[in-house]
Structure formats: structure tokens, C-alpha cells
Design an enzyme around this catalytic site. Structure first.
Site, PDB file in Angstrom:
ATOM      1  CB  SER A   1      -8.392   1.244  -3.780  1.00 29.66           C
ATOM      2  OG  SER A   1      -7.664   1.235  -2.579  1.00 29.66           O
TER       3      SER A   1
ATOM      4  NE  ARG B   1      -4.206  -0.966   0.785  1.00 30.43           N
ATOM      5  CZ  ARG B   1      -5.425  -0.447   0.920  1.00 30.43           C
ATOM      6  NH1 ARG B   1      -5.740   0.233   1.992  1.00 30.43           N
ATOM      7  NH2 ARG B   1      -6.308  -0.569  -0.046  1.00 30.43           N
TER       8      ARG B   1
ATOM      9  CE1 TYR C   1      -6.661  -2.960   3.706  1.00 30.60           C
ATOM     10  CE2 TYR C   1      -4.279  -3.266   3.628  1.00 30.60           C
ATOM     11  CZ  TYR C   1      -5.511  -3.256   2.987  1.00 30.60           C
ATOM     12  OH  TYR C   1      -5.597  -3.529   1.663  1.00 30.60           O
TER      13      TYR C   1
ATOM     14  CD  GLN D   1      -2.703   6.273  -3.632  1.00 32.35           C
ATOM     15  OE1 GLN D   1      -3.061   7.128  -4.445  1.00 32.35           O
ATOM     16  NE2 GLN D   1      -2.528   6.534  -2.353  1.00 32.35           N
TER      17      GLN D   1
ATOM     18  CG  ASP E   1      -5.358  -0.602  -3.987  1.00 29.56           C
ATOM     19  OD1 ASP E   1      -5.917  -1.717  -3.949  1.00 29.56           O
ATOM     20  OD2 ASP E   1      -5.125   0.070  -2.973  1.00 29.56           O
TER      21      ASP E   1
END
Lengths: 374, 374
Positions: free
Chosen positions: A133, A122, A226, A127, A130
């Protein structure tokens, strides 16, 4: 011989997504790769075969893996497909690494180089790859719509000739990508929204969306962005403060998940019993056990006069855009290693190495190794 | 003996609304009336019997009509209930006057004074009593949610780490109360909205909600604020212009209804065939035949790769607020004639007289008389 990218038709029941979209196929071709797709792979996501230019269509998953150097999937392929994969070929997608020892063992034994995008480090650079996400955003949006659609009340304030209707109160538990999107969507529709997350640093994000942060005085900020698991004492304190917010809301959306673990039980039967008649609960974590006591995955159940909905595979409900997002995430992950129509993996790359589940007959991910006891 | 208001439990299959809510019961009591309710009448709308203060609860519809001077309903009561009504008693609700000769005859023969709120004159003073409008607003909101929930695409624009998603295009046909609410709701969720109505004066209303007016060059402005029926030539011109807008949208919501008539067929099979794969159609007029060729009332059908949804009794999907609106509409209609706990109807009152279907053994509404051939 250029690199061959293979696209499987998904086999998970009800799965409507696929791992490429027409624009992304063009991008692979632009890097010098050729693309082999299984017939009807795109049907569930409402693409026509003719939407994909210069693709080789084959009849079966076996034909895809026989031809491909890199196999793309949304969800884990069937066991017989994995068994047919060429040693040294690459598999890339959501592989649910935490949930099946058999599948992981099969990838190891088959000498497949498997990248499970759930394992993506992460970090900022990752990103754009991801999938958790991007699909979380889809799920959060969908869950807010499901709540609004099942509520016996208007979400927005409404003024009509004989009076006006007060906006509904929506409570969102968990302010990750999914929760934030649920908040934004419920706000768009017009509800008053409160939200809660064990990580107090989410307060600002929640408030920036026009929602109110429910402060329980418990923090569970964990590693890697998280949430960590709470102690029993912390859970009791959290529950007490939350119960009040739950009792006041018209719709409750729970989005608390811990990767690789059973979903935390946040909403008890007692909290549900204190909800308003006609209240609606959407438990986004239904598939991993549910945040709500009484949730049944894939079902709508009435608990007294409260409707508890446990939708499963939520992103698949919106397959066009969910597929577009998955396709881009996968392309962003694998494309840096495609040069002049050839694959050159770079094991020094933190993102690539960190996402690797299996390679050359070895289980490469320490966390999965430990979790599965392999 | 004070005036007795009787509240029936609705019997139409799937009907969850009721004709009073707790606040409105208090208002009747405040005018000196007493209220008799059938047990469980409020259950479908998520009210508890204990939410209603000082109400006499009775077991059956027969008990309600035996006790009541004024009987309230949402939809027409069952034939045996109508048969049990006392001569001279008043019935007030949506009575579907256009669709059942038997029911109208029964009301006439039974000497019931029946007010069908669908017959309400469309004048300013009557707006606060207008059930068709209030329930139309509910239906429009719900249909936009149904469309969003079934669309394989995001309605709003969404920017995520790997790119951005363009907002969906929604086309709304018919810009009455329901259509305008559908437009407003689709806009709130974030879609780009186009809308069309045969009455060109709706352009301003449509544009004021941030939607674009589809100009077909055909006007069907009619009497009383409703649309008139179009000629064949006008229909063809309208269809040609509309077909293009239909082909471009991701979701189509049709809301065109003419009271007492079959819904106009606006969207042909050919137009559906030209829609995008994955497009969603919500036909709000499904119950009266549908605006869309191929709609099946109460079903979701795939026509090629287009999902056509024909929801029925849409306001009943949102029974708390729909009931609140119905209850206030009925109260605003009948309360001016309740004085000191007694009913004094005023036949000089334009709104009351215009809504009267039957009185003292006579069918009083000329339009219904003509339509039913009585």
C-alpha cells in the site's frame, strides 16, 4: 549480546530505496537492538552515512548477514547473500515470493526465517506494515506526474490573455491505493478525472476525490480486498463500456494488478487505436505484463500517435519518502517482537504467521506453495 | 486574389509547435484570407491534416513562401526559406531578433516586412498577442512538473497508515509569468512554496498564490515591466539572503531572464553546495546561459548530490496547447490589419510599429539596431 539488525545495500538494478531511515534506526536502537549497515546502502536515497548515529558500517552484504540476527531489505537480496545467511536468522522485506522457485527453495534450505511483506494479511491492524500500500501510493502519485509531464496538453484549466484552455481529461483504471493516489494527484494538478474499478464499492472513494466513476455494470469484488479475475463475458462487457471512456481521455493511467498473477489485459490495441492523437498512457502494471496491449516494460513507445509509457520500479523514483515508508512499515512489522534487545517471535500472531514464507527448513505459506508447485 | 496566409513547418531541432491550429485557420478564412500549409507542419503538435478544413497543402517551405503574402512561424525559418521570401511579403512569429545579425540582415536585404513578437510593446492592448507571456506560462507549468517528477520526495503532504510525510519546500526565483505559473503549479501539487523576485511589487502576486515572499531588501524594478540589471553590491546582498532560502528548499526553480541579454547568474556553486542531498534544481534560463552556476543546457547534471536540470525549448514539450496559444497570439496581432481578404498595415499603430524588425529594406527597431551594432 543485543539483537543485531542488519541493513543491506539493495542490488536490484536501478533500486534507490533502502530499508531504514535515520529516525527508524534510532527506534531500533531504542528497543535495545544494535544496527549494522552496509556501506553506501543509503546513498541512492540521498542519506549520508553521517545521518545515521551509532551504526556499525561494514563493507559487504556478506559482512551484514554474518553479523545480523534480523536482516532487512527492500527487494530480495542476491542469491549469494541469501546463501551466506545464518540458519535461524530472520529476513524481512519484499521477497517477491511468487516469482522465483529458486529463491524460495534457497530460503527453505538455508533454514532462514523469511517474512515476505507482500503476504501480509489484509486486516486493519496490519495496515501500518503494508508495504504494497505505501509503495502503491508512491507509484500512483508518480504515474500522475509522468502522465502530466508527457502530455502535450495542460492538465489544469488555464485562462490567459488570448483565451482559455480547457482542463485535460484523465482516466484512471483501478482504484486501489495506487489508483486513488493517481486520481488525487491528477485532480490536484487540475485535470478532470474519471476512474474505473471492477469493484463497484470503489465508486464512493472515487467520487470522494472529485472524480467520476465509469459504470460498466461489471463487478469483480474478490476476497481480501483484492479484485477477482473476470470471466470472458464480463471482460467483453467491461471492454465495450471502457473503450468509450478511453477514446475520450487525454491521459490514461492503468493500475490493475492481481498479486502473484500476470496483470490483467484491460486495454486492447483497438482501444488504443481509437484514442486521441497525442494521448498519453501510463501503464503502472508494465512489470507484470501490463494492462495495456503494446506496453513495453521500461520503455516509452508510440502506437500511432499515442505515447504508451511502461515505467518499472516506480517507487524507486522517489527514494527519500519511499524509503521512509518502507522503513516504517518494516519497523511496525518486526518491532512488536523485539523486547529488551532480544527477538521473541510469536507464532500465534496472525500477521506474523501469515507473512511467513519460510521457517526452520519449511515453506510455510500455502498460497506460495501451491503457486510454485513446491 | 484573396490574401494568402502561409504556415511553415518548423525546422528548429525538436520543435513540435506550429503557428496555427484548426480553429484559428477558420478565423483567417472568416476574414477572407486563404491558407497554405506545408505538409506535416502540424504533425509534431498531434494535429492531423484532416483537422484543417479548406487548406491548400504544399510540399516545401519554398512552396509556402512562394504562395504566401503573410508567412507565419513559431521560431525563425531556415536561412534558405528567408532567402526565398518575396520582397514585400510579411513574416510574423518569434524571430529571435537579438541573437543573429545574419538573419536580421537577410530580412532587411530581402525587403521582408518582419514582425518579431518578442519586440511587442508591453501595453495592455498587446497582452492578447504576447507570445513571450503565453509560452512563459507553459514553461512555468512544465518546470514545476519536471521538478516534482525528479524530486526524491513527495511534493504534497501525505498521511498514510504508518505516519505522515511533510510537504516539500519549493523555491521559485523570478515571478514573471513563468515564475507565477511555476508557483501556482507547485502549490497545486501540494508543495510549500517560497518565491523571490528582484521587483518588490511581485510580493502581492506571490502571496496571492499562497506562496511566501523571500524578502532580500534589494529592488530591481525596471522599465516596461522587466527587471533591470543589479549592481555588484546589490547582487552580493541578494545572494546572501537567497543562499539561506536555497539551502532549505527541496526543489529550486529559476526563471530569471532579461530579454536580449545573457540570463543573470543568481545561484552560485557555493549555494548549490549548501543544498540538501537529493535537492532538485530546474533552471528555466538554461538556453540563455542559466541562472545557476553549473547548469548545462539540455542536460541533467549531478553537482554533488543535487540534480541540476537545464531544459531547453520547454513550451515545445506541450505542443498542443502551446501551439493553440501561439496561434491565437499571432492571429490577435495580425488580424486587425486584414480587411475583406486584403492586408492593410497601419504604421500609426503603436503595437504593430513597435514589433516591426524590418520593413522595405530598413532595420526598423532601434533597440535591435543598437544591440547588434548595425
Amino acid at each position: 549480546m543485543p539483537l543485531v539488525i542488519g541493513v543491506l545495500k539493495e542490488t536490484h538494478p536501478g533500486e534507490r530505496r533502502l530499508s531504514v531511515v535515520p529516525d527508524v534506526v534510532k527506534k531500533y536502537q531504542g528497543l535495545g537492538a544494535s544496527v549494522v549497515m552496509q556501506k553506501d546502502a543509503a546513498k541512492g536515497a540521498h542519506f549520508r552515512d553521517t545521518d545515521f548515529a551509532d551504526v556499525t558500517w561494514v563493507d559487504s552484504a556478506a559482512d551484514v548477514v554474518a553479523a545480523a540476527d534480523v536482516v532487512l531489505c527492500v527487494q530480495p537480496p542476491a542469491a549469494e547473500t541469501l546463501a551466506a545467511m545464518k540458519p535461524g536468522s530472520v529476513l524481512c522485506g519484499m521477497l517477491q515470493p511468487w516469482y522465483s522457485t529458486e529463491r524460495v527453495q534457497q530460503l527453505v534450505d538455508g533454514q532462514v526465517t523469511a517474512f515476505a511483506l507482500e503476504l501480509l494479511p489484509r486486516i486493519s491492524r496490519a495496515q501500518s506494515m503494508d508495504i504494497l500500500s505505501s509503495q502503491g501510493a508512491v507509484a500512483g502519485y508518480e504515474c500522475a506526474l509522468i502522465a502530466a509531464d508527457h502530455s502535450p496538453k495542460f492538465f489544469p484549466m488555464l485562462t490567459y490573455a488570448a483565451g482559455s484552455i480547457r482542463p485535460a481529461k484523465v482516466l484512471v483504471i483501478g482504484a486501489g491505493v495506487a489508483g486513488l493516489q493517481a486520481i488525487a494527484t491528477a485532480r490536484r494538478i487540475g485535470a478532470m478525472v474519471e476512474a474505473y474499478d471492477v469493484r463497484p464499492e470503489t465508486r464512493e472513494q472515487i467520487e470522494s476525490l472529485g472524480a467520476k466513476f465509469v459504470d460498466t455494470g461489471v463487478s469483480a469484488a474478490g476476497a481480501g480486498g483484492y479484485a477477482r479475475e473476470l470471466t470472458e463475458e464480463e471482460k467483453a462487457k467491461q471492454a465495450e463500456r471502457l473503450a468509450k471512456a478511453v477514446a475520450q481521455c487525454d491521459a490514461l493511467i492503468t493500475t490493475a494488478a492481481i498479486p502473484g498473477r500476470k496483470a490483467p489485459r484491460i486495454i486492447t490495441a483497438d482501444m488504443i487505436a481509437r484514442m486521441k492523437p497525442g494521448a498519453v498512457v501510463v501503464d503502472m502494471a508494465a512489470e507484470t505484463g501490463g494492462n495495456v496491449e503494446g506496453t513495453v516494460a521500461g520503455e516509452k513507445v508510440w502506437i500511432n500517435d499515442v505515447l504508451v509509457i511502461g515505467p518499472t520500479n516506480i517507487p524507486s523514483r522517489m527514494p527519500v519518502h519511499a524509503s521512509e515508508m518502507v522503513a516504517k512499515n518494516l519497523f511496525n512489522f518486526i518491532s512488536p517482537f523485539i523486547k529488551d534487545g532480544a527477538l521473541a517471535l510469536d507464532w500465534e500472531d496472525e500477521v506474523m504467521a501469515g507473512s511467513c514464507l519460510a521457517h526452520a527448513g519449511e515453506l510455510r505459506h500455502a498460497g506460495v506453495k501451491q503457486a510454485l508447485g513446491l
